[in-house]
Design a protein around this motif. Structure first.
Motif: not given
Ligand code: 16G
Length: 242
Positions: A88-92, A136-138, A148-150, A163-168, A181-183, A220-222, A226-228
């Motif tokens: 369960l890691s974040s993009f950052t 967009i994540r770079y 897209y997060s809700t 800021g840069v990180s939602l999970y932070e 849960l991930q699909r 808390v999150e959905v 879209y990953y390359r």
């Protein structure tokens, strides 16, 4: 430059110490994507540990996706992002652990009321306040994903808190997801997504939907990510049915 040595006064097992030294070398770019690691026997000699210990350390980093083995050629620093499908890691965090610099470009940041669909996926009652983020994540300036997060309203102090990180930002209020849960599904990028990601239209992508929950079961999150398709490999360790 060289990979740092093992700390003599450290009580962690030797394979963990070697993993730490290699992680640091990747994070600080002493080792870059696609670089070959020294041969196992050279690492063993350099660090004064057994080859079995070296192998154990490398196995761990391979299953984390930081390193990759190529038949007959050795072990390399992973160039595509090898992402664990079960962590369960974040993009950052994913980027920093690979020595890359994360950045977010905002498409939108908004506050609103939960839609009927979101209220079902998140288990929130109608009328609940939510935040919606599109970005967009770079990594090192290269676009990697559109997300897209809700987020349930109670989990953030304001939309600006991200800021840069939602999970932070979620961690700051004690609402970072503890379980998810991930699909995952294959998609062809729309013209719009292709343009945002700088890939040809109809290029292959990976759509991952993550629903994140707190320990107490509240959602808390959905997020739809879209990953390359040309930049990510998802890896998971599987155990036989017992
Ligand atoms: C990852 C998550 C996404 C989460 C984001 C937070 C996957 C498939 N998705 O992209 O659900 O919202 O990280 O990252 O891993 P951040 O803390 O860097 O904003």
């Amino acid at each position: 430059e060289k990979i740092g040595g093992l700390a003599g006064d450290d009580h962690a097992p030797l394979y963990k110490q070697l993993q730490r030294a290699l992680r640091e070398a990747i994070q600080t770019k002493v080792l870059s994507p696609d670089d070959a690691l020294p041969a196992e026997r050279d690492l063993a000699e350099e660090f004064g540990i057994s080859r079995i210990t070296v192998r154990k350390a490398l196995d761990g980093l391979v299953s984390e996706g930081l390193l990759t083995r190529r038949q007959g050629a050795g072990t390399f620093v992973a160039a595509r992002v090898e992402k664990s499908f079960s962590k369960l890691s974040s993009f950052t965090e994913d980027m920093i652990s690979r020595g890359r610099t994360p950045r977010s470009e905002w498409i939108s940041k908004a506050e609103g009321l939960v839609t009927p669909e979101e209220s079902l996926t998140l288990g929130l009652s109608p009328g609940t306040q939510v935040y919606r983020f599109a970005r967009i994540r770079y990594a090192d300036g290269a676009p990697m994903a559109v997300e897209y997060s809700t987020i349930a309203g109670f989990a953030l102090s304001s939309a600006e808190a991200v800021g840069v990180s939602l999970y932070e930002a979620l961690a700051a209020t004690g609402h970072r997801p503890a379980r998810a849960l991930q699909r995952l599904r294959a998609v062809l990028f729309t013209a719009e997504h292709a343009e945002l990601l700088g890939v040809p239209p109809k290029d292959a992508g990976l759509l991952i939907e993550r629903r994140g929950f707190l320990k107490d079961g509240r959602a808390v999150e959905v997020t739809q990510s879209y990953y390359r398709g040309d930049a990510y490999d998802f890896v998971a360790e599987l155990n036989a049915l017992s």
